[in-house]
Write a protein that holds these residues in place. Structure first.
Motif, mmCIF file in Angstrom:
data_model
loop_
_atom_site.group_PDB
_atom_site.id
_atom_site.type_symbol
_atom_site.label_atom_id
_atom_site.label_comp_id
_atom_site.label_asym_id
_atom_site.label_seq_id
_atom_site.Cartn_x
_atom_site.Cartn_y
_atom_site.Cartn_z
ATOM 1 N N LYS A 8 10.576 -14.914 25.564
ATOM 2 C CA LYS A 8 10.338 -15.450 24.223
ATOM 3 C C LYS A 8 9.492 -16.724 24.297
ATOM 4 C CE LYS A 8 12.805 -16.417 19.968
ATOM 5 N NZ LYS A 8 14.113 -16.369 19.312
ATOM 6 N N GLU A 9 9.804 -17.622 25.230
ATOM 7 C CA GLU A 9 9.038 -18.858 25.400
ATOM 8 C C GLU A 9 7.609 -18.562 25.863
ATOM 9 O OE1 GLU A 9 12.611 -21.953 26.659
ATOM 10 O OE2 GLU A 9 11.669 -20.703 28.196
ATOM 11 N N ALA A 10 7.461 -17.608 26.781
ATOM 12 C CA ALA A 10 6.126 -17.223 27.262
ATOM 13 C C ALA A 10 5.297 -16.647 26.118
ATOM 14 C CB ALA A 10 6.244 -16.222 28.400
ATOM 15 N N ALA A 11 5.914 -15.819 25.292
ATOM 16 C CA ALA A 11 5.214 -15.233 24.150
ATOM 17 C C ALA A 11 4.763 -16.322 23.181
ATOM 18 C CB ALA A 11 6.110 -14.230 23.446
ATOM 19 N N ALA A 12 5.605 -17.305 22.958
ATOM 20 C CA ALA A 12 5.252 -18.404 22.057
ATOM 21 C C ALA A 12 4.059 -19.190 22.599
ATOM 22 C CB ALA A 12 6.448 -19.328 21.859
ATOM 23 N N ARG A 13 4.041 -19.434 23.894
ATOM 24 C CA ARG A 13 2.912 -20.168 24.500
ATOM 25 C C ARG A 13 1.626 -19.363 24.447
ATOM 26 N NH1 ARG A 13 4.906 -24.079 29.285
ATOM 27 N NH2 ARG A 13 6.703 -24.881 28.156
ATOM 28 N N LEU A 14 1.735 -18.051 24.541
ATOM 29 C CA LEU A 14 0.552 -17.193 24.480
ATOM 30 C C LEU A 14 0.132 -16.892 23.040
ATOM 31 C CD1 LEU A 14 1.477 -14.630 27.283
ATOM 32 C CD2 LEU A 14 -0.351 -16.351 27.376
ATOM 33 N N GLY A 15 1.021 -17.172 22.105
ATOM 34 C CA GLY A 15 0.728 -16.879 20.705
ATOM 35 C C GLY A 15 0.788 -15.395 20.402
ATOM 36 N N THR A 16 1.699 -14.693 21.090
ATOM 37 C CA THR A 16 1.832 -13.247 20.920
ATOM 38 C C THR A 16 3.286 -12.903 20.602
ATOM 39 O OG1 THR A 16 2.365 -12.843 23.243
ATOM 40 C CG2 THR A 16 0.036 -12.852 22.639
ATOM 41 N N THR A 17 3.540 -11.626 20.460
ATOM 42 C CA THR A 17 4.922 -11.172 20.320
ATOM 43 C C THR A 17 5.528 -11.065 21.721
ATOM 44 O OG1 THR A 17 4.336 -8.833 20.488
ATOM 45 C CG2 THR A 17 4.315 -9.808 18.278
ATOM 46 N N GLU A 18 6.823 -10.841 21.802
ATOM 47 C CA GLU A 18 7.496 -10.700 23.092
ATOM 48 C C GLU A 18 7.043 -9.439 23.839
ATOM 49 O OE1 GLU A 18 11.764 -11.275 23.076
ATOM 50 O OE2 GLU A 18 11.576 -12.587 21.336
ATOM 51 N N ILE A 42 9.575 -16.074 33.657
ATOM 52 C CA ILE A 42 8.194 -16.219 34.105
ATOM 53 C C ILE A 42 7.984 -17.676 34.504
ATOM 54 C CG2 ILE A 42 5.772 -16.061 33.422
ATOM 55 C CD1 ILE A 42 6.692 -13.908 31.361
ATOM 56 N N PRO A 43 7.576 -17.922 35.754
ATOM 57 C CA PRO A 43 7.302 -19.298 36.156
ATOM 58 C C PRO A 43 6.169 -19.880 35.296
ATOM 59 C CG PRO A 43 7.425 -17.877 38.079
ATOM 60 C CD PRO A 43 7.425 -16.995 36.871
ATOM 61 N N GLU A 44 6.342 -21.103 34.863
ATOM 62 C CA GLU A 44 5.348 -21.762 34.022
ATOM 63 C C GLU A 44 3.973 -21.766 34.694
ATOM 64 O OE1 GLU A 44 5.417 -25.588 31.098
ATOM 65 O OE2 GLU A 44 6.229 -25.870 33.114
ATOM 66 N N VAL A 45 3.971 -21.985 36.007
ATOM 67 C CA VAL A 45 2.717 -22.001 36.773
ATOM 68 C C VAL A 45 2.044 -20.627 36.726
ATOM 69 C CG1 VAL A 45 1.746 -22.297 39.081
ATOM 70 C CG2 VAL A 45 3.514 -23.838 38.275
ATOM 71 N N ALA A 46 2.812 -19.559 36.795
ATOM 72 C CA ALA A 46 2.249 -18.204 36.749
ATOM 73 C C ALA A 46 1.584 -17.946 35.403
ATOM 74 C CB ALA A 46 3.329 -17.164 37.013
ATOM 75 N N LEU A 47 2.187 -18.447 34.333
ATOM 76 C CA LEU A 47 1.609 -18.277 33.007
ATOM 77 C C LEU A 47 0.301 -19.064 32.891
ATOM 78 C CD1 LEU A 47 2.148 -16.860 30.326
ATOM 79 C CD2 LEU A 47 3.264 -18.942 29.546
ATOM 80 N N THR A 48 0.294 -20.282 33.427
ATOM 81 C CA THR A 48 -0.915 -21.103 33.424
ATOM 82 C C THR A 48 -2.020 -20.429 34.229
ATOM 83 O OG1 THR A 48 0.439 -23.096 33.227
ATOM 84 C CG2 THR A 48 -1.829 -23.389 33.976
ATOM 85 N N GLU A 49 -1.681 -19.861 35.388
ATOM 86 C CA GLU A 49 -2.663 -19.154 36.224
ATOM 87 C C GLU A 49 -3.212 -17.919 35.509
ATOM 88 O OE1 GLU A 49 -0.397 -18.372 39.729
ATOM 89 O OE2 GLU A 49 -0.692 -20.390 40.533
ATOM 90 N N PHE A 50 -2.342 -17.192 34.809
ATOM 91 C CA PHE A 50 -2.767 -16.007 34.068
ATOM 92 C C PHE A 50 -3.776 -16.391 33.000
ATOM 93 C CE2 PHE A 50 -2.306 -13.230 30.357
ATOM 94 C CZ PHE A 50 -2.645 -12.011 30.915
ATOM 95 N N ILE A 51 -3.508 -17.469 32.278
ATOM 96 C CA ILE A 51 -4.418 -17.935 31.230
ATOM 97 C C ILE A 51 -5.741 -18.378 31.845
ATOM 98 C CG2 ILE A 51 -4.798 -19.718 29.489
ATOM 99 C CD1 ILE A 51 -1.699 -19.590 29.008
ATOM 100 N N ALA A 52 -5.672 -19.122 32.943
ATOM 101 C CA ALA A 52 -6.893 -19.610 33.602
ATOM 102 C C ALA A 52 -7.750 -18.451 34.114
ATOM 103 C CB ALA A 52 -6.532 -20.547 34.750
ATOM 104 N N ALA A 53 -7.114 -17.413 34.638
ATOM 105 C CA ALA A 53 -7.846 -16.267 35.172
ATOM 106 C C ALA A 53 -8.589 -15.509 34.071
ATOM 107 C CB ALA A 53 -6.896 -15.321 35.901
#
Length: 70
Positions: A8-18, A42-53
């Motif tokens: 849920k937190e990852a979805a909120a940061r991505l601006g998407t649904t779960e 989901i590790p916060e760093v992994a989410l940041t890396e996914f966005i950066a990629a």
């Protein structure tokens, strides 16, 4: 230790649904931690890396006589 986000937190940061982060997990496109049963984080760093990629840098285009030139 790195911060772990719920789906849920990852979805909120991505601006998407779960559904989107769950699909990333199912397709093994993002690193995650399994806590037993159906619980994942989901590790916060992994989410940041996914966005950066997936970030695309803008390209500067020069124009000459109404046409783009390289």
């Amino acid at each position: 230790m790195e911060k772990l986000l719920t789906v849920k937190e990852a979805a909120a940061r991505l601006g998407t649904t779960e559904r989107f982060p769950r699909r990333l997990i199912a397709e093994r496109r993002i690193r995650y931690v399994k806590l037993g049963g159906h619980h994942v984080r989901i590790p916060e760093v992994a989410l940041t890396e996914f966005i950066a990629a997936g970030t695309v840098e803008p390209v500067t285009v020069a124009w000459s006589d109404g046409r783009a030139v390289a």
